[in-house]
Design an enzyme around this catalytic site. Structure first.
Site, PDB file in Angstrom:
ATOM      1  N   ARG A 296      -1.519  -1.717  12.672  1.00 35.94           N
ATOM      2  CA  ARG A 296      -1.593  -2.169  11.273  1.00 35.94           C
ATOM      3  C   ARG A 296      -0.843  -3.508  11.194  1.00 35.94           C
ATOM      4  NH1 ARG A 296      -0.332   2.062   6.642  1.00 35.94           N
ATOM      5  NH2 ARG A 296      -1.613   0.597   5.458  1.00 35.94           N
TER       6      ARG A 296
ATOM      7  N   ASN B 112       3.606  -5.655  -0.800  1.00 33.93           N
ATOM      8  CA  ASN B 112       3.714  -4.193  -0.949  1.00 33.93           C
ATOM      9  C   ASN B 112       2.331  -3.670  -1.338  1.00 33.93           C
ATOM     10  OD1 ASN B 112       5.399  -1.789  -0.931  1.00 33.93           O
ATOM     11  ND2 ASN B 112       5.060  -1.696  -3.119  1.00 33.93           N
ATOM     12  N   LYS B 113       2.246  -2.379  -1.498  1.00 35.23           N
ATOM     13  CA  LYS B 113       0.971  -1.706  -1.779  1.00 35.23           C
ATOM     14  C   LYS B 113       0.168  -2.411  -2.870  1.00 35.23           C
ATOM     15  CE  LYS B 113      -0.476   0.913  -0.036  1.00 35.23           C
ATOM     16  NZ  LYS B 113      -1.472   0.520   1.017  1.00 35.23           N
TER      17      LYS B 113
ATOM     18  N   GLY C 187       3.979   3.869   5.558  1.00 33.77           N
ATOM     19  CA  GLY C 187       5.228   3.387   4.979  1.00 33.77           C
ATOM     20  C   GLY C 187       5.944   2.562   6.045  1.00 33.77           C
ATOM     21  N   ALA C 188       6.406   1.358   5.654  1.00 32.04           N
ATOM     22  CA  ALA C 188       6.876   0.390   6.651  1.00 32.04           C
ATOM     23  C   ALA C 188       7.949   0.933   7.612  1.00 32.04           C
ATOM     24  CB  ALA C 188       7.355  -0.870   5.930  1.00 32.04           C
TER      25      ALA C 188
ATOM     26  N   ASP D  57       6.593  -3.905   2.269  1.00 33.66           N
ATOM     27  CA  ASP D  57       6.097  -3.894   3.655  1.00 33.66           C
ATOM     28  C   ASP D  57       6.565  -5.117   4.413  1.00 33.66           C
ATOM     29  OD1 ASP D  57       4.087  -2.066   2.141  1.00 33.66           O
ATOM     30  OD2 ASP D  57       3.971  -1.607   4.286  1.00 33.66           O
TER      31      ASP D  57
HETATM   32  O1  MRU Z   1      -0.401   1.821   3.191  1.00 34.12           O
HETATM   33  P1  MRU Z   1       0.955   2.447   3.163  1.00 34.12           P
HETATM   34  O2  MRU Z   1       0.982   3.808   2.549  1.00 34.12           O
HETATM   35  O3  MRU Z   1       1.601   2.408   4.541  1.00 34.12           O
HETATM   36  O4  MRU Z   1       1.806   1.494   2.230  1.00 34.12           O
HETATM   37  C1  MRU Z   1       3.149   1.805   1.988  1.00 34.12           C
HETATM   38  C2  MRU Z   1       3.810   0.903   1.016  1.00 34.12           C
HETATM   39  O5  MRU Z   1       3.226  -0.027   0.505  1.00 34.12           O
HETATM   40  C3  MRU Z   1       5.271   1.151   0.758  1.00 34.12           C
HETATM   41  O6  MRU Z   1       5.612   0.792  -0.547  1.00 34.12           O
HETATM   42  C4  MRU Z   1       6.111   0.300   1.737  1.00 34.12           C
HETATM   43  O7  MRU Z   1       5.689   0.498   3.060  1.00 34.12           O
HETATM   44  C5  MRU Z   1       7.552   0.613   1.632  1.00 34.12           C
HETATM   45  S1  MRU Z   1       7.946   2.189   2.290  1.00 34.12           S
HETATM   46  C6  MRU Z   1       9.604   2.446   2.183  1.00 34.12           C
END
Ligand code: MRU
Length: 348
Positions: free
Chosen positions: A91, A249-250, A48-49, A239
């Site tokens: 990452r 985003n994801k 999560g960012a 992200d």
């Molecule tokens: O691969 P991840 O689990 O780090 O991806 C997370 C996301 O895509 C979240 O939606 C994003 O980081 C926002 S978290 C507040």
């Protein structure tokens, strides 16, 4: 306050709630070096960012503490430069990682001439400040976003943009928490979020801790439910938001945004300003992480795809700004975000 801590500082070490083990067990992993933190970010112990940004800041502080007695100071400086490199390589997509590292570097620069122990103490304070600010900002954006949700809204979210993805409260889930705290009844639909299952494992677990009603759906069920008027709004995190408002985003977020537009459902993105990257002109310039294809061919010990099959695993996608109804930040809600509005947001 959430019933768990995503990251905490205990006895001179960074402890991370090991998200790979959720929802089966809540165990904390203790880290003592920048390399350890970089590995934890890469392996998704923490994800999560905003949470990645906080962890990276602590990674720098841990290295400063390890090297605080080094002499000459060039050894301290070289060690911290190495720590920055290792953390930055963990990452690529979440810009909060680079934002936090830049802030730690600025802090270090402001300390030139300080002794090793004094510099290490100040860098640790900065990491604490980044973590505490993150919770405050999420509460502020949560309040702004809560006003957008009608009472009894059925809200779809994708991935996990909650307390587990931040230092606390969450971004997308922070909006939902704030709406619930204001007395609204909110029902959450959580996409399972293939392939790493952040929705099924993390969002479903996190919302259960707060007793917020949540129904898990397969990612591919969203369109069907939208077509039956069973979803009133979509809220996701981000992200990285490019200068023109494009949102990384994801993986799967873009699909949800297209579906939301098709069905006239508002599509909200909640994130702090530290997720907005004015240095990247558009989504085309956002680096998209590709992870091990084994995350697609199976999960954990289970393999469901045939041996030797080709697989790809891009883990983020870009939603064009034109599909975003509003960006919810700690400063303001930006409707139909574009380059001009985002530039002005930083001047508020
Ligand atoms: O691969 P991840 O689990 O780090 O991806 C997370 C996301 O895509 C979240 O939606 C994003 O980081 C926002 S978290 C507040």
């Amino acid at each position: 306050m959430a019933a768990f801590e995503t990251l905490r500082w205990t006895n001179g070490r960074l402890e991370l709630l090991d998200q790979r083990a959720l929802p089966r067990t809540t165990t904390y992993l203790a880290l003592e070096s920048a390399r350890g933190v970089a590995d934890a970010i890469r392996e998704m112990v923490v994800r999560g960012a905003p949470a990645i940004g906080c962890a990276a800041a602590y990674g720098v502080a841990l290295e400063a503490l390890r090297l605080q007695d080094a002499s000459p100071t060039t050894e301290f400086d070289a060690g911290l430069a190495r720590a920055h490199e290792e953390l930055a390589a963990s990452r690529p997509t979440a810009v909060n990682l680079f934002w936090a590292l830049t802030r730690m570097r600025e802090k270090q620069k402001s300390l030139s001439g300080a002794s090793g122990p004094a510099a290490a103490a100040a860098l640790l304070e900065e990491a604490h400040a980044i973590r505490e600010e993150d919770v405050r900002l999420n509460r502020a954006l949560g309040e702004h976003g809560a006003a957008l949700l009608p009472d009894r809204a059925r809200v779809l979210t994708h991935c996990n943009a909650g307390a587990l993805a931040t230092a606390g409260h969450g971004t997308a889930l922070g909006v939902i928490r704030s709406a619930v705290a204001s007395g609204k009844i909110i029902e959450v639909l959580a996409d399972e979020t293939r392939p790493f299952l952040q929705g099924a494992r993390l969002t479903a677990w996190e919302l259960a801790q707060d007793a917020i009603p949540t129904t898990l759906i397969a990612d591919s069920a969203a369109g069907h439910l939208m077509s039956r008027s069973e979803i009133d709004a979509v809220i996701v995190g981000a992200d990285r938001v490019a200068a023109n408002g494009d949102v990384a985003n994801k993986i799967g977020t873009y699909v949800v945004a297209v579906l939301a537009q098709r069905h006239g459902i508002p599509f909200y993105v909640a994130c702090p300003l530290s997720t907005i990257d004015l240095a990247t002109a558009s989504g085309a310039g956002i680096p998209i992480e590709e992870r091990d294809p084994q995350e697609v061919t199976g999960y954990g010990e289970v393999r469901w795809a045939p041996e030797g099959v080709a697989a790809r695993n891009p883990v983020f996608d870009v939603t064009p700004a034109a599909l975003v109804t509003a960006l919810i930040t700690e400063k303001a809600v930006v409707r139909a975000p574009d380059r001009e509005k985002l530039r002005k947001l930083f001047e508020l």
